[in-house]
Scaffold this active site. Sequence first.
Site, PDB file in Angstrom:
ATOM      1  N   ASN A  32     -16.106  22.601  12.853  1.00  0.00           N
ATOM      2  CA  ASN A  32     -16.133  23.501  12.994  1.00  0.00           C
ATOM      3  C   ASN A  32     -15.467  24.302  11.737  1.00  0.00           C
ATOM      4  O   ASN A  32     -15.614  25.685  11.719  1.00  0.00           O
ATOM      5  CB  ASN A  32     -16.592  23.422  14.344  1.00  0.00           C
ATOM      6  CG  ASN A  32     -14.480  23.938  14.413  1.00  0.00           C
ATOM      7  OD1 ASN A  32     -13.696  23.208  13.508  1.00  0.00           O
ATOM      8  ND2 ASN A  32     -14.118  23.607  15.475  1.00  0.00           N
ATOM      9  N   SER A 124      -0.833   9.355  15.803  1.00  0.00           N
ATOM     10  CA  SER A 124       0.629   9.519  15.293  1.00  0.00           C
ATOM     11  C   SER A 124       1.820   9.388  14.905  1.00  0.00           C
ATOM     12  O   SER A 124       2.082   8.829  16.628  1.00  0.00           O
ATOM     13  CB  SER A 124       0.321  11.841  15.176  1.00  0.00           C
ATOM     14  OG  SER A 124       1.582  11.557  14.698  1.00  0.00           O
ATOM     15  N   TYR A 148       1.532  19.078  20.629  1.00  0.00           N
ATOM     16  CA  TYR A 148       0.277  18.454  19.840  1.00  0.00           C
ATOM     17  C   TYR A 148       0.075  16.712  19.939  1.00  0.00           C
ATOM     18  O   TYR A 148      -0.393  16.858  20.064  1.00  0.00           O
ATOM     19  CB  TYR A 148       1.099  18.855  17.658  1.00  0.00           C
ATOM     20  CG  TYR A 148       0.297  17.425  17.054  1.00  0.00           C
ATOM     21  CD1 TYR A 148      -1.161  17.663  17.225  1.00  0.00           C
ATOM     22  CD2 TYR A 148       1.404  16.250  17.140  1.00  0.00           C
ATOM     23  CE1 TYR A 148      -1.883  16.936  16.184  1.00  0.00           C
ATOM     24  CE2 TYR A 148       0.433  15.625  15.534  1.00  0.00           C
ATOM     25  CZ  TYR A 148      -0.811  15.538  15.439  1.00  0.00           C
ATOM     26  OH  TYR A 148      -1.492  14.902  14.974  1.00  0.00           O
ATOM     27  N   LYS A 152      -1.813  13.878  22.304  1.00  0.00           N
ATOM     28  CA  LYS A 152      -1.785  12.118  21.296  1.00  0.00           C
ATOM     29  C   LYS A 152      -1.589  11.486  22.290  1.00  0.00           C
ATOM     30  O   LYS A 152      -2.911  10.338  22.149  1.00  0.00           O
ATOM     31  CB  LYS A 152      -1.381  12.097  19.843  1.00  0.00           C
ATOM     32  CG  LYS A 152      -1.087  13.164  18.621  1.00  0.00           C
ATOM     33  CD  LYS A 152      -3.185  12.871  18.238  1.00  0.00           C
ATOM     34  CE  LYS A 152      -3.704  13.872  17.229  1.00  0.00           C
ATOM     35  NZ  LYS A 152      -4.996  13.114  16.586  1.00  0.00           N
ATOM     36  N   ASN A 178       3.204   9.576   7.458  1.00  0.00           N
ATOM     37  CA  ASN A 178       3.044  11.031   6.511  1.00  0.00           C
ATOM     38  C   ASN A 178       1.980  10.865   5.047  1.00  0.00           C
ATOM     39  O   ASN A 178       1.947  10.264   4.205  1.00  0.00           O
ATOM     40  CB  ASN A 178       4.446  11.318   5.794  1.00  0.00           C
ATOM     41  CG  ASN A 178       5.179  11.709   7.404  1.00  0.00           C
ATOM     42  OD1 ASN A 178       5.177  11.295   8.385  1.00  0.00           O
ATOM     43  ND2 ASN A 178       5.530  12.793   7.236  1.00  0.00           N
TER      44      ASN A 178
END
Length: 335
Positions: A32, A124, A148, A152, A178
Amino acid sequence: MNILVTGGAGYIGSHTCVELLNAGYDVISIDNFSNSKRDVIDKIKIITNKDFKFYEGDCRDKDILSRIFIENKNDAVIHFAGYKAVGESVKEPLKYYRNNLDSTITLLEVMKENNCKNFVFSSSATVYGKPKTLPIKEDFPLSTTNPYGTTKLIIEGILRDLYKSDNTWSIAILRYFNPIGAHKSGLIGENPNDIPNNLMPYIVKVANNELGTLSIFGNDYDTKDGTGVRDYIHVVDLAKGHIKAIEKVLNETGCDAYNLGTGNGYSVLEIVNTFMKVNNVDVNYRITDRRPGDIDACYADPSYAKEKLNWKAELGIDEMCKDSYNFVKVLRKNK
Ligand code: NAD
Ligand code: UFG
């Protein structure tokens, strides 16, 4: 084989589309553009000299996802779409829960309805919270310190429950460390519009004179030189890890998590010094207070991914620093 890539215009998604197309897969993508630019789609086509289907839309919209499945027989899905800024998630948790959870649940529902049960998910290293020992293995305890990260962790739980309910699903949870660097062409890379939160995009903007001075957040950590240590991984290596994960989910059922890191920890000062050396450029920096929530050190034990996916990172820190800077130089030249 058709692979649906959500968030394919984003930083990791775009590099993965390139690797998928190069490996001979047919790609269908949806984004999007909430955190990416339209021209990335053309750049993927230029790099690979291949065409692919792209849908502009939101993964929370069941109608567009259903349409994608009616118009294409998708063999597997790689789900990158989501918000990723840790600090913003603390300020606007509902925005993060709404987007990251809704998009994933909607997507999984549509996959189930269409009997597509092969799924690769972007998780993550943040799900390890503050690890007690290093390097980090997949079976370490999981916890998070921000909304955040909690999205996850919740999604990982949803995926495990889904597999328990129906073991014909095949799910790979990839825990990235990272990611930095960019494609060698310099055409795609990480290009945040706002002031960057992460180290490498900030260094790049200082080197490019778009920002004045890099703040190094603390030099009193329990690390080799007192600055924070992380496991930086070249985004192209990371993208290649997705090809291996796709091979896995296309061939075996199961639900498993894999660390995608190099296994090497570099300090902030090592990254800054390497960046200056390999690019022959100055980066002004000063030491400031610690950033709240940061941990001393975080690096992977990547041996499970080697064993199960036959994947290993190949590129070193010099290439990561060179390719990150090359991306902004190419961007500036093409303006
Ligand atoms: P990115 O923001 O560059 O890419 C995400 C893409 O998803 C963007 O193009 C955005 O426009 C799109 N998107 C967001 N919400 C959407 C929605 N509801 N519908 C359709 N498109 C949507 O981020 P990235 O660095 O490429 O990260 C990809 C994934 O990997 C994310 O899920 C992120 O949380 C995860 N991850 C990233 C890092 C990192 O440091 N970059 C580390 C660990 C995990
Ligand atoms: N740092 C600075 N100055 C800056 C930015 C960062 O000194 O301007 C330092 C941090 O203190 C840390 C290191 O650089 O020691 C790396 O920081 P990043 O913000 O680049 O990365 P983090 O390890 O904090 O977090 C990143 C992503 C998270 C993800 C995590 C693990 O932002 O989303 O890696 O994958 F969860």
